[in-house]
Design a protein around this motif. Sequence first.
Motif, PDB file in Angstrom:
ATOM      1  N   MET A 449      11.563  -2.055  -0.586  1.00 37.22           N
ATOM      2  CA  MET A 449      10.979  -2.345  -1.887  1.00 37.22           C
ATOM      3  C   MET A 449      10.377  -1.087  -2.481  1.00 37.22           C
ATOM      4  SD  MET A 449       8.442  -5.450  -2.836  1.00 37.22           S
ATOM      5  CE  MET A 449       8.331  -5.972  -4.547  1.00 37.22           C
ATOM      6  N   TRP A 450      10.263  -1.065  -3.790  1.00 41.83           N
ATOM      7  CA  TRP A 450       9.638   0.046  -4.498  1.00 41.83           C
ATOM      8  C   TRP A 450       8.123  -0.145  -4.509  1.00 41.83           C
ATOM      9  CZ3 TRP A 450       6.917  -0.731  -9.143  1.00 41.83           C
ATOM     10  CH2 TRP A 450       6.897  -2.075  -9.563  1.00 41.83           C
ATOM     11  N   HIS A 451       7.392   0.961  -4.668  1.00 41.52           N
ATOM     12  CA  HIS A 451       5.933   0.896  -4.676  1.00 41.52           C
ATOM     13  C   HIS A 451       5.350   1.834  -5.739  1.00 41.52           C
ATOM     14  CE1 HIS A 451       6.116  -1.285  -0.886  1.00 41.52           C
ATOM     15  NE2 HIS A 451       7.001  -0.378  -0.492  1.00 41.52           N
ATOM     16  N   PRO A 452       4.462   1.326  -6.595  1.00 43.75           N
ATOM     17  CA  PRO A 452       3.773   2.195  -7.549  1.00 43.75           C
ATOM     18  C   PRO A 452       2.580   2.867  -6.867  1.00 43.75           C
ATOM     19  CG  PRO A 452       3.197  -0.110  -7.972  1.00 43.75           C
ATOM     20  CD  PRO A 452       4.126  -0.097  -6.790  1.00 43.75           C
ATOM     21  N   MET A 453       2.736   4.145  -6.501  1.00 38.87           N
ATOM     22  CA  MET A 453       1.721   4.807  -5.678  1.00 38.87           C
ATOM     23  C   MET A 453       0.722   5.568  -6.540  1.00 38.87           C
ATOM     24  SD  MET A 453       2.643   3.726  -2.757  1.00 38.87           S
ATOM     25  CE  MET A 453       1.440   4.674  -1.808  1.00 38.87           C
ATOM     26  N   HIS A 496      -3.221   4.659  -2.809  1.00 39.39           N
ATOM     27  CA  HIS A 496      -2.697   3.338  -2.431  1.00 39.39           C
ATOM     28  C   HIS A 496      -1.578   2.866  -3.336  1.00 39.39           C
ATOM     29  CE1 HIS A 496      -4.760   1.041  -5.703  1.00 39.39           C
ATOM     30  NE2 HIS A 496      -5.743   1.912  -5.569  1.00 39.39           N
ATOM     31  N   CYS A 497      -0.930   1.820  -2.873  1.00 41.55           N
ATOM     32  CA  CYS A 497       0.068   1.146  -3.699  1.00 41.55           C
ATOM     33  C   CYS A 497      -0.667   0.279  -4.712  1.00 41.55           C
ATOM     34  CB  CYS A 497       0.971   0.284  -2.831  1.00 41.55           C
ATOM     35  SG  CYS A 497       2.144  -0.665  -3.839  1.00 41.55           S
ATOM     36  N   HIS A 498      -0.244   0.354  -5.984  1.00 44.19           N
ATOM     37  CA  HIS A 498      -0.924  -0.407  -7.034  1.00 44.19           C
ATOM     38  C   HIS A 498      -0.301  -1.772  -7.269  1.00 44.19           C
ATOM     39  CE1 HIS A 498      -3.895  -0.785 -10.197  1.00 44.19           C
ATOM     40  NE2 HIS A 498      -4.341   0.423  -9.927  1.00 44.19           N
ATOM     41  N   ASN A 499       0.650  -2.182  -6.433  1.00 45.27           N
ATOM     42  CA  ASN A 499       0.990  -3.597  -6.392  1.00 45.27           C
ATOM     43  C   ASN A 499      -0.226  -4.247  -5.727  1.00 45.27           C
ATOM     44  OD1 ASN A 499       1.760  -6.111  -5.187  1.00 45.27           O
ATOM     45  ND2 ASN A 499       3.911  -5.544  -5.441  1.00 45.27           N
ATOM     46  N   ALA A 500      -0.967  -5.062  -6.483  1.00 46.95           N
ATOM     47  CA  ALA A 500      -2.264  -5.551  -6.004  1.00 46.95           C
ATOM     48  C   ALA A 500      -2.132  -6.288  -4.675  1.00 46.95           C
ATOM     49  CB  ALA A 500      -2.888  -6.468  -7.053  1.00 46.95           C
ATOM     50  N   TYR A 501      -0.987  -6.946  -4.479  1.00 49.38           N
ATOM     51  CA  TYR A 501      -0.799  -7.747  -3.264  1.00 49.38           C
ATOM     52  C   TYR A 501      -0.408  -6.866  -2.077  1.00 49.38           C
ATOM     53  CZ  TYR A 501      -1.635 -11.547  -6.398  1.00 49.38           C
ATOM     54  OH  TYR A 501      -2.259 -12.373  -7.297  1.00 49.38           O
ATOM     55  N   HIS A 502       0.387  -5.825  -2.330  1.00 49.38           N
ATOM     56  CA  HIS A 502       0.668  -4.858  -1.258  1.00 49.38           C
ATOM     57  C   HIS A 502      -0.628  -4.168  -0.830  1.00 49.38           C
ATOM     58  CE1 HIS A 502       5.173  -4.140  -2.496  1.00 49.38           C
ATOM     59  NE2 HIS A 502       4.895  -5.407  -2.275  1.00 49.38           N
ATOM     60  N   PHE A 503      -1.436  -3.819  -1.813  1.00 47.34           N
ATOM     61  CA  PHE A 503      -2.705  -3.150  -1.530  1.00 47.34           C
ATOM     62  C   PHE A 503      -3.580  -4.046  -0.646  1.00 47.34           C
ATOM     63  CE2 PHE A 503      -7.094  -2.182  -3.403  1.00 47.34           C
ATOM     64  CZ  PHE A 503      -7.329  -1.135  -2.549  1.00 47.34           C
ATOM     65  N   GLY A 506      -2.577  -4.186   2.927  1.00 41.68           N
ATOM     66  CA  GLY A 506      -2.750  -3.031   3.804  1.00 41.68           C
ATOM     67  C   GLY A 506      -2.175  -1.704   3.359  1.00 41.68           C
ATOM     68  N   MET A 507      -1.539  -1.617   2.193  1.00 44.04           N
ATOM     69  CA  MET A 507      -0.861  -0.376   1.833  1.00 44.04           C
ATOM     70  C   MET A 507      -1.830   0.596   1.140  1.00 44.04           C
ATOM     71  SD  MET A 507       2.849   0.032   0.077  1.00 44.04           S
ATOM     72  CE  MET A 507       3.911  -0.003   1.493  1.00 44.04           C
ATOM     73  N   THR A 508      -2.669   1.218   1.953  1.00 43.89           N
ATOM     74  CA  THR A 508      -3.712   2.074   1.396  1.00 43.89           C
ATOM     75  C   THR A 508      -4.169   3.117   2.405  1.00 43.89           C
ATOM     76  OG1 THR A 508      -5.971   2.057   0.499  1.00 43.89           O
ATOM     77  CG2 THR A 508      -5.381   0.247   1.970  1.00 43.89           C
TER      78      THR A 508
HETATM   79 CU    CU Z   1       3.688  -1.517  -2.699  1.00 47.48          CU
END
Ligand code: CU
Length: 515
Positions: A449-453, A496-503, A506-508
Motif C-alpha cells: 500500500m501507499w503511505h503519505p509520509m 509518521h504516515c498521515h493515514n490516520a489509521y495507519h498512524f 503503529g506507523m510512526t
Molecule cells: Cu500509511
Amino acid sequence: MSSSALSRRLALRWGAVTFGSAALGSVALSACSRGAANEVSSEISPFDDEVRAAEQSRFRSGRTVERNLTAAPARVNLGGRHVDTWSYGAEAVGPEIRISKGDRLNLRLQNDLSSETSVHWHGIAIRNDMDGVPPITQERIQPGAEFTYDFVAPDHGTYWYHSHSGLQADRGLFGALVVEDPNGRTGADEDVVIVIDDWLDGLGTTPDAVLRALSPEVPGGHHGHGGPPPEIDEAEIDSAAQLLEDGHGSSTALGGMATHITYPLHLINGRPAEDPFVVSAPAGTRLRLRVINAGAETPYRFSVAGHELTVVSADGQDVSYAVGDEILIAPAQRYDVLVTVQSGSWPIAAKVEGKTGGAACLLRTPDSVASVDLTSPAVLSVSSGRLLLESVLRPFGALEHQVPDREYSVDLIQAGDRYVWGMAGADAGRLIMKQGERIRIVMNNNTDMWHPMHTHGHTFSVPSYGGLRRDTVISLPRTQLAIDFDADNPGRWMFHCHNAYHFEAGMTADLHYVR
Ligand code: CU
Ligand code: C2O
C-alpha cells in the motif's frame, strides 16, 4: 515531562516496531548507514535553550494575531443530516485562520471535550514546544483545561491545523491555516481555501469504532497520544465494518490498492454536494485555490470543470508553475492552484482516487444563470484529462545540494495481512541528528500500500523529484524514496504516515536532536 515518562513512551514505541518486524519475519532490518548507532549524547528537549534560540532567529513581522478556539461536542448540519461530532465551532470544519508571514499567532485552546486533546500546526517550521504532540512536546490538554499556543510562522504558505490526539482529526477537529505572502508572485486577484474531507463521524459510527473494526488487535495503547479512547459500542463497530466491505479500490497512480475505508460522505469546506460551498467570482478573475486534503485516509483527484489548473505551490512551498487538468492530493497534502475564471457555473470536484464518489462544490460567475446538480454522478465520473503527479513538480527554490551528514534507512512494514503497520530499521524508533546537519532518510516501502509520509517541524526535499520540497510525500508500494532536509529546528519531532489509521496502528517514528 520526566525522563522516565519519556523512556516509557519510547519503550512502547520500540515495542510496536519490534512487534511489526517479528511478525513480518522475512523482512530484513536495514542497517543504519552512518553515525548514529553508538552515539551517546544528550537530547534536546522541547523546553531547552536551543529551541528558544531557534524561535528567536525566525523572521518576524512584529504583528501578533490573537485567536480563541474551543474543542467541543457539536451537532453539525450536513445538507439536512444532523450529525453529532466534535469540532471547533458549529461547522464540520474549524474556522479558517489567516495570518501573514512572520506574524506571531497567540491562540488559546479551550478543551470542552470529555477527552484529552491537542492542536498540531501541520507543515509550519514551528518552535518545538508548540508543535502540539502530547506527551512529547506538551502535556495532554485535559477536559475542562486550556492551553495557549504561541509561535511565529516564518514562512508563507497553505497549512492546516488539526488535533494530534488519537483519531480526533477524523471527527471535525481541523481547519485551514493560511500564511499570506505580502510579496506574493502569483498575481492572484482572489484567494479561496478549499478543504476536502472524508466524513464518517456520527453516521452510525465513529473513527474509534472504525479502527476497532479494522484491527481488533491494535491496543487502545496506541492511543498513546490521546489517552484512553472514547467508549465504543458494538452497533458502531458493526456499522464501521460495513464501511470496509467495498474493498480497497485500485489506483494506477498509487500503485495498487487505494484505501480500506469507503467513507459515506465527502465534504468541501464542511459542506456536502447537496448543500455545496459556492465560490463566486467574475469572469476573468485570476483565482487562487488553496486546496487542502484534511481527510484521514482518502486520496482525491481534484479538478475544476472547464478550467486548466496551474499549480503554484505544494505544501506551502513554491513550485515552478505546472499546468494540467487535475491533481492527486493525499491526506495532509496541500496544493495551491491558479485558475482564470470562465463565465458560467462549474463543478469543482474532488473524486475519490480508486473508488467511486467524492466531494463537490461550485464555481460560478455572477452573470451565470445555469443551475448545476452537483449530486449527479456525472460530476464525479468524468475523467478530466492531464493528471499532474507530485513526481513531475519541481521546486521554485531548491535545497542546495549537499552530501548528507547522516543517512537513515527506514522500512515501512505491515504485519502480514493484518491491520498492523510499522516503521522498522536499526534506528527506526528514534532517528537522532545534530543541529546544522544535512539528513537523508531513505524510506523502503515493504508493503502493498501507499503511505503519505510526513515530517513534523521540517520541510524536506525529494531528490528523485528534482528536489521538490514539501512536508508530506507519497511513498508508493514496494518502492524506495529518499527525503533530504536540514536539521535546523531543534527538538523532538514525529515522522509518521498521515493515514490516520495507519498512524494509530503503529506507523510512526521520532526525530530527536542531540547535542
Ligand atoms: Cu500509511
Ligand atoms: Cu498533520 Cu503528525 O501531523
